[in-house]
Scaffold this motif. Structure first.
Motif, PDB file in Angstrom:
ATOM      1  N   THR A 121       0.919  -1.055   0.020  1.00  0.00           N
ATOM      2  CA  THR A 121      -0.150   0.031  -0.052  1.00  0.00           C
ATOM      3  C   THR A 121       0.854   1.196   0.007  1.00  0.00           C
ATOM      4  O   THR A 121       1.752   1.584   0.931  1.00  0.00           O
ATOM      5  N   GLY A 122       0.642   1.946  -1.379  1.00  0.00           N
ATOM      6  CA  GLY A 122       1.344   3.333  -1.154  1.00  0.00           C
ATOM      7  C   GLY A 122       0.722   4.341  -0.811  1.00  0.00           C
ATOM      8  O   GLY A 122      -0.572   4.229  -0.768  1.00  0.00           O
ATOM      9  N   PRO A 123       1.401   5.497  -1.133  1.00  0.00           N
ATOM     10  CA  PRO A 123       0.652   6.814  -0.831  1.00  0.00           C
ATOM     11  C   PRO A 123      -0.508   7.110  -1.615  1.00  0.00           C
ATOM     12  O   PRO A 123      -1.586   7.706  -1.244  1.00  0.00           O
ATOM     13  N   VAL A 124      -0.364   6.733  -3.031  1.00  0.00           N
ATOM     14  CA  VAL A 124      -1.258   6.924  -3.948  1.00  0.00           C
ATOM     15  C   VAL A 124      -2.593   5.848  -3.735  1.00  0.00           C
ATOM     16  O   VAL A 124      -3.664   6.603  -3.770  1.00  0.00           O
ATOM     17  N   ARG A 125      -2.230   4.903  -3.389  1.00  0.00           N
ATOM     18  CA  ARG A 125      -3.448   3.871  -2.999  1.00  0.00           C
ATOM     19  C   ARG A 125      -4.102   4.299  -1.981  1.00  0.00           C
ATOM     20  O   ARG A 125      -5.554   4.438  -1.769  1.00  0.00           O
ATOM     21  N   GLY A 126      -3.297   4.607  -0.898  1.00  0.00           N
ATOM     22  CA  GLY A 126      -3.967   5.345   0.135  1.00  0.00           C
ATOM     23  C   GLY A 126      -4.919   6.405   0.028  1.00  0.00           C
ATOM     24  O   GLY A 126      -6.076   6.586   0.542  1.00  0.00           O
ATOM     25  N   LEU A 127      -4.495   7.353  -0.867  1.00  0.00           N
ATOM     26  CA  LEU A 127      -5.278   8.712  -1.146  1.00  0.00           C
ATOM     27  C   LEU A 127      -6.579   8.171  -1.938  1.00  0.00           C
ATOM     28  O   LEU A 127      -7.595   8.554  -1.592  1.00  0.00           O
ATOM     29  N   LEU A 128      -6.350   7.236  -2.934  1.00  0.00           N
ATOM     30  CA  LEU A 128      -7.370   6.842  -3.660  1.00  0.00           C
ATOM     31  C   LEU A 128      -8.352   5.976  -2.722  1.00  0.00           C
ATOM     32  O   LEU A 128      -9.700   6.079  -3.066  1.00  0.00           O
ATOM     33  N   LYS A 129      -7.833   5.546  -1.910  1.00  0.00           N
ATOM     34  CA  LYS A 129      -8.915   4.679  -0.783  1.00  0.00           C
ATOM     35  C   LYS A 129      -9.685   5.643  -0.059  1.00  0.00           C
ATOM     36  O   LYS A 129     -10.950   5.536   0.344  1.00  0.00           O
ATOM     37  N   LEU A 130      -8.914   6.711   0.357  1.00  0.00           N
ATOM     38  CA  LEU A 130      -9.828   7.796   0.971  1.00  0.00           C
ATOM     39  C   LEU A 130     -10.696   8.598   0.305  1.00  0.00           C
ATOM     40  O   LEU A 130     -11.836   8.903   0.661  1.00  0.00           O
ATOM     41  N   LEU A 131     -10.453   8.845  -0.981  1.00  0.00           N
ATOM     42  CA  LEU A 131     -11.488   9.144  -1.990  1.00  0.00           C
ATOM     43  C   LEU A 131     -12.664   8.373  -2.041  1.00  0.00           C
ATOM     44  O   LEU A 131     -13.805   8.934  -2.096  1.00  0.00           O
ATOM     45  N   VAL A 132     -12.691   7.060  -2.401  1.00  0.00           N
ATOM     46  CA  VAL A 132     -13.662   6.208  -2.321  1.00  0.00           C
ATOM     47  C   VAL A 132     -14.460   6.147  -0.998  1.00  0.00           C
ATOM     48  O   VAL A 132     -15.674   6.270  -1.024  1.00  0.00           O
ATOM     49  N   GLN A 133     -13.653   6.107   0.129  1.00  0.00           N
ATOM     50  CA  GLN A 133     -14.454   6.070   1.336  1.00  0.00           C
ATOM     51  C   GLN A 133     -15.134   7.410   1.625  1.00  0.00           C
ATOM     52  O   GLN A 133     -16.087   7.278   2.158  1.00  0.00           O
ATOM     53  N   ALA A 134     -14.584   8.338   1.286  1.00  0.00           N
ATOM     54  CA  ALA A 134     -15.332   9.626   1.498  1.00  0.00           C
ATOM     55  C   ALA A 134     -16.667   9.722   0.555  1.00  0.00           C
ATOM     56  O   ALA A 134     -17.514  10.335   0.921  1.00  0.00           O
ATOM     57  N   ASP A 135     -16.448   9.202  -0.577  1.00  0.00           N
ATOM     58  CA  ASP A 135     -17.668   8.998  -1.396  1.00  0.00           C
ATOM     59  C   ASP A 135     -18.826   7.938  -1.074  1.00  0.00           C
ATOM     60  O   ASP A 135     -19.878   8.215  -1.136  1.00  0.00           O
TER      61      ASP A 135
END
Length: 74
Positions: free
Chosen positions: A26-40
């Protein structure tokens, strides 16, 4: 040909059982994408709020870094 069929069947069975050959990184980009999906898409309002606050803090931190770093260097 039978050996190839056996290998395909074994690989498919392993994936069906959830076995993984290599651990996922899990890298920073994957973590950011996960946060975006989780926020939505999160069902929990608390999880949505936390994800939005973390994203807002990350945007603010990068904006401040981009503003103050050139001032410090010049």
């Amino acid at each position: 040909m039978a050996a190839v069929d056996e290998m395909k069947r074994t690989t498919t069975a392993d994936h069906a059982e959830g076995a993984s050959l290599a651990p996922r990184r899990t890298g920073p980009v994957r973590g950011l994408l996960k946060l975006l999906v989780q926020a939505d898409a999160s069902h929990s309002k608390l999880n949505r709020l936390a994800a939005v606050l973390i994203l807002a803090a990350a945007i603010l931190a990068s904006a401040l870094f981009g503003y103050f770093l050139p001032k410090l260097l010049l």
